[in-house]
Design an enzyme around this catalytic site. Structure first.
Site, mmCIF file in Angstrom:
data_model
loop_
_atom_site.group_PDB
_atom_site.id
_atom_site.type_symbol
_atom_site.label_atom_id
_atom_site.label_comp_id
_atom_site.label_asym_id
_atom_site.label_seq_id
_atom_site.Cartn_x
_atom_site.Cartn_y
_atom_site.Cartn_z
ATOM 1 N N TYR A 85 -2.188 -0.110 10.573
ATOM 2 C CA TYR A 85 -2.213 -0.446 8.928
ATOM 3 C C TYR A 85 -0.797 -0.042 8.463
ATOM 4 O O TYR A 85 -0.086 -0.724 7.851
ATOM 5 C CB TYR A 85 -3.099 0.076 8.350
ATOM 6 C CG TYR A 85 -3.244 -0.271 6.795
ATOM 7 C CD1 TYR A 85 -3.582 -1.621 6.645
ATOM 8 C CD2 TYR A 85 -3.367 0.538 5.646
ATOM 9 C CE1 TYR A 85 -3.753 -2.120 5.222
ATOM 10 C CE2 TYR A 85 -3.492 0.317 4.461
ATOM 11 C CZ TYR A 85 -3.566 -1.299 4.257
ATOM 12 O OH TYR A 85 -3.641 -1.681 3.035
ATOM 13 N N SER A 140 0.937 -1.211 0.051
ATOM 14 C CA SER A 140 -0.042 -0.108 0.032
ATOM 15 C C SER A 140 0.822 1.097 -0.050
ATOM 16 O O SER A 140 2.224 1.107 0.439
ATOM 17 C CB SER A 140 -0.890 0.044 1.246
ATOM 18 O OG SER A 140 -1.531 1.162 1.399
#
Length: 256
Positions: free
Chosen positions: A149, A136
């Protein structure tokens, strides 16, 4: 050489889209995910092979390794992962952090360790093998509220980076894909514990966030390059997202 690709996280989102793009190109695909009914529908649609496996479980990964060897895989596209919750470091729970590290880091380590011997074998006779891992943009640029995250994806990125160094001198390209804002049916919904309104608010007013299909097209385009061509890192964002935490809401309009 025929592409024979293992795709994890294939039941939805980017993973499912990668299977569709890969099979359209005539590649053989072993699609891996936890949900049997979704894999069955994907197999019916695309003709892919399937394996039901929870990659946070060591025994399931052992079954994946055996299946990949029988499949004679020469590429791995590892998409499985995800986000749980949002908030500052003290606000977030250890349970969510553990879940994200299990899904994004430990399972990635298990899958890479397990499949590497088969990928090495697939290079016999001068062929190249491929490893492509979806992380990501959060792996490189942290954003407020994304503490767990950010940390998990940064660790996953470090794992990919060190593997590339360790495979120096071998005919295996190691590639990382960093998507930005991608609107899929489940990512934000899972993150917010099934709260559809909160999930929809993430994309509210954003003109043309990426789709899973957009990302899958780029990923398979990269995989289709000659085996000696390694695109080490691909960052994919919608035009409306200039920076991980700089998203334009409203119509995109030229100035001047």
């Amino acid at each position: 050489m025929e592409q024979r690709i293992v795709v994890t996280g294939a039941s939805s989102g980017i993973g499912r889209a990668v299977v569709r793009h890969a099979t359209r190109r005539g590649w053989r695909v072993l699609a891996v995910a936890r949900r049997e009914e979704r894999l069955a529908s994907l197999a019916q649609e695309t003709g892919c092979d399937v394996l039901v496996a929870d990659l946070t479980d060591a025994d399931a990964v052992a079954r994946l390794v055996a299946a990949a060897e029988a499949f004679d895989a020469n590429a791995l596209v590892h998409v499985a992962g995800g986000a749980l919750g949002i908030g500052t470091v003290p606000e977030t729970t250890l349970e969510d952090w553990q879940g994200m590290f299990d899904a994004n880091v430990v399972s990635t380590k298990r899958v890479l360790t397990g499949l590497l011997p088969q990928l090495r074998r697939s290079t016999a006779g001068g062929a190249y093998a491929s490893i492509q891992v979806v992380t990501s943009i959060a792996a490189s640029v942290p954003y407020a509220g994304g503490s767990g995250y950010n940390a998990a994806k940064a660790a996953e990125k470090a794992l990919v980076d060190v593997l590339r160094l360790e495979l120096h001198g071998e005919p295996i390209r190691v590639m990382e894909v960093q998507p930005g804002m991608v609107r899929t049916e489940e990512f934000s919904l899972v993150r917010f514990g099934g709260d559809q309104a909160r999930a929809d608010a993430v994309y509210e007013g954003v003109q043309d966030p990426l789709s899973a299909d957009d990302v899958a097209q780029v990923m398979t385009d990269v995989l289709a390059l000659p085996g000696h061509v390694s695109i080490d890192q691909v960052v994919i964002k919608p035009v409306a997202q200039t920076h991980p935490w700089m998203v334009h809401r409203g119509p995109l309009q030229a100035k001047g």
